[in-house]
Enzyme design. Structure first.
Site, PDB file in Angstrom:
ATOM      1  N   HIS A  64      63.238  -5.207  36.182  1.00 16.80           N
ATOM      2  CA  HIS A  64      62.919  -3.896  36.631  1.00 16.80           C
ATOM      3  C   HIS A  64      64.037  -3.258  37.303  1.00 16.80           C
ATOM      4  O   HIS A  64      64.277  -2.056  36.456  1.00 16.80           O
ATOM      5  CB  HIS A  64      61.854  -4.039  37.661  1.00 16.80           C
ATOM      6  N   GLU A  65      64.549  -3.244  38.323  1.00 20.25           N
ATOM      7  CA  GLU A  65      65.702  -2.660  39.084  1.00 20.25           C
ATOM      8  C   GLU A  65      66.828  -2.222  38.460  1.00 20.25           C
ATOM      9  O   GLU A  65      67.242  -1.307  38.298  1.00 20.25           O
ATOM     10  CB  GLU A  65      65.893  -3.206  40.240  1.00 20.25           C
ATOM     11  N   HIS A  94      66.584   0.552  35.912  1.00 22.75           N
ATOM     12  CA  HIS A  94      66.630   1.885  36.496  1.00 22.75           C
ATOM     13  C   HIS A  94      68.290   2.331  36.329  1.00 22.75           C
ATOM     14  O   HIS A  94      68.476   3.467  36.127  1.00 22.75           O
ATOM     15  CB  HIS A  94      66.403   1.962  38.005  1.00 22.75           C
ATOM     16  N   TYR A 119      62.929  11.434  38.819  1.00 17.12           N
ATOM     17  CA  TYR A 119      62.017  10.505  39.691  1.00 17.12           C
ATOM     18  C   TYR A 119      60.723  11.482  40.489  1.00 17.12           C
ATOM     19  O   TYR A 119      60.965  11.631  41.708  1.00 17.12           O
ATOM     20  CB  TYR A 119      62.723   9.803  40.693  1.00 17.12           C
ATOM     21  N   GLU A 159      59.614   4.699  35.991  1.00 13.82           N
ATOM     22  CA  GLU A 159      59.013   3.264  36.406  1.00 13.82           C
ATOM     23  C   GLU A 159      58.542   2.267  35.273  1.00 13.82           C
ATOM     24  O   GLU A 159      58.608   1.206  35.538  1.00 13.82           O
ATOM     25  CB  GLU A 159      57.889   3.595  37.567  1.00 13.82           C
ATOM     26  N   ASP A 163      53.920   8.935  46.936  1.00 13.00           N
ATOM     27  CA  ASP A 163      54.664   8.205  45.948  1.00 13.00           C
ATOM     28  C   ASP A 163      55.488   9.140  44.948  1.00 13.00           C
ATOM     29  O   ASP A 163      55.494   8.995  43.543  1.00 13.00           O
ATOM     30  CB  ASP A 163      53.599   7.308  45.198  1.00 13.00           C
ATOM     31  N   HIS A 201      54.743   5.261  40.803  1.00 12.54           N
ATOM     32  CA  HIS A 201      54.629   3.797  40.709  1.00 12.54           C
ATOM     33  C   HIS A 201      52.779   3.708  40.447  1.00 12.54           C
ATOM     34  O   HIS A 201      52.539   2.745  39.785  1.00 12.54           O
ATOM     35  CB  HIS A 201      54.783   3.118  41.988  1.00 12.54           C
TER      36      HIS A 201
END
Length: 359
Positions: free
Chosen positions: A180-181, A184, A195, A204, A277, A282
């Site tokens: 996931h990270e 990015h 974002y 996300e 958020d 998210h």
């Protein structure tokens, strides 16, 4: 001049969860959540600025930060030594092709980065995050009992977890968190999805999609066999089973606000309040997440073979910084028809209709 919303920091821990625990958690959770929020805030600008430089001026990330672009140095893991220091990357522990360390977190970060690299190279034909052989750099043991992991625009950073929010060692154990990270980074080099609000929720969601696919590909699971959870087992059991569920958004942890359809879209301001958020990035990512799950299940087999390639082609060739849900949906339908045909396009279109993005 960079806009305010570009000055963001995205991490695996949903900020609204951390904010909730900072207010309503146990005394240990409150302390851990405040520490995680404060530490994360220190990185809000670097990630966006570095990504913007690489996209706008075509500067290779490796040259910007001094990391290597070389087939023989494709990843390196460093130790930040839990001393609360803010400098990165730390002490070099293990490089590409070198023997395993005695440190479990080092080896897990190494393996997760390598598996993500392999997925993008073998399945998507992409040469690292920038498609130019960028070295994947990771730092483990960041901060003191830090409850988060993130891509800072140049490298991966892992906290150990406090045992109050994340299980100790849980962040490097979760392959989908690593996938996931690192995704990015792929998004920074391609669509550059801002974002904030819907574009941020797409940012996300694409990371969740490919984080899940990295895990499914590595474990050789079909769409039917996969659990479709992000970060399963990373949280302490009292909080929940995972960070997100693509199969059943809103069921992953206590207080999970993710909707599965546009009927329950959560309208939030992007006002630097962690409870909001970044406008629900998210939170509302549950909608495109569920659309991908539905499309993958309809196509059957291995989700990375068709659905994954449709989403990858869309991310890397069709989207832009301010893409909204409806445009992303139409683009995936178009790409599905181009890559495969009418049946696949109909499966994708049906998924987006089921979640209420397309009429």
């Amino acid at each position: 001049m960079f806009s305010r919303r570009q000055h963001t920091h995205c991490s695996i821990a949903p900020p609204d969860l951390l904010a909730q625990l900072a207010i309503d958690g146990t005394s240990g959770q409150k302390e851990a959540a405040v520490r995680a929020l404060a530490t994360s805030a220190a990185f809000r600008q670097q990630r966006a600025v570095m990504g913007r430089l690489t996209r706008q001026f075509g500067l290779p990330m490796g040259q910007l930060v001094g990391f290597n672009i070389s087939a023989t140095r494709r990843l390196t893991v460093y130790d930040n030594q839990t001393k609360g220091r803010t400098f990165l990357p730390g002490v070099r522990i293990r490089g590409w092709g070198e023997p395993a360390s005695k440190d479990t977190s080092v080896n897990e970060a190494y393996d997760g980065s390598s598996e993500t690299y392999d997925f993008y190279q073998r399945v998507m034909g992409r040469n690292s995050l920038d498609d130019a052989g960028m070295e994947l750099v990771s730092s483990v043991h960041y901060g003191v009992a830090y409850d988060n992991a993130f891509w800072d625009g140049t490298q991966m950073v892992y906290g150990d977890g406090s045992g109050q929010i994340f299980q100790v060692g849980g962040l490097t154990r979760a392959l989908d968190v690593i996938g996931h990270e690192l995704t990015h980074g792929v998004t920074e080099f391609t669509a550059g999805l801002a974002y904030s609000k819907q574009s941020g929720a797409l940012n996300e969601s694409f990371s969740d999609v490919f984080g899940s696919l990295v895990k499914q590909y590595t474990l050789k699971q079909t769409a039917l066999e996969a659990d479709w959870l992000i970060g399963e087992g990373a949280l302490v059991p009292s909080l929940g089973k995972a960070l997100r569920s693509m199969k059943a958004p809103g069921t992953a942890y206590s207080g999970d606000r993710q909707p599965a359809t546009m009927d329950h879209y959560v309208e939030l301001p992007d006002d630097n309040d962690p409870r909001n958020d970044n406008g629900g990035v998210h939170i509302n990512s549950g909608i495109p997440n569920h659309a991908f799950y539905l499309a993958a299940m309809e196509m059957g087999g291995n989700a990375w073979e068709q659905a994954g390639k449709i989403w990858y082609r869309t991310l890397t060739t069709k989207l832009h910084a301010n893409t909204q849900f409806d445009e992303a949906a139409r683009s995936t339908v178009e790409v599905a028809g181009t890559l495969y045909g009418t049946a696949e396009a109909q499966a994708v279109e049906g998924a987006w209709r089921e979640v209420g993005v397309l009429p």
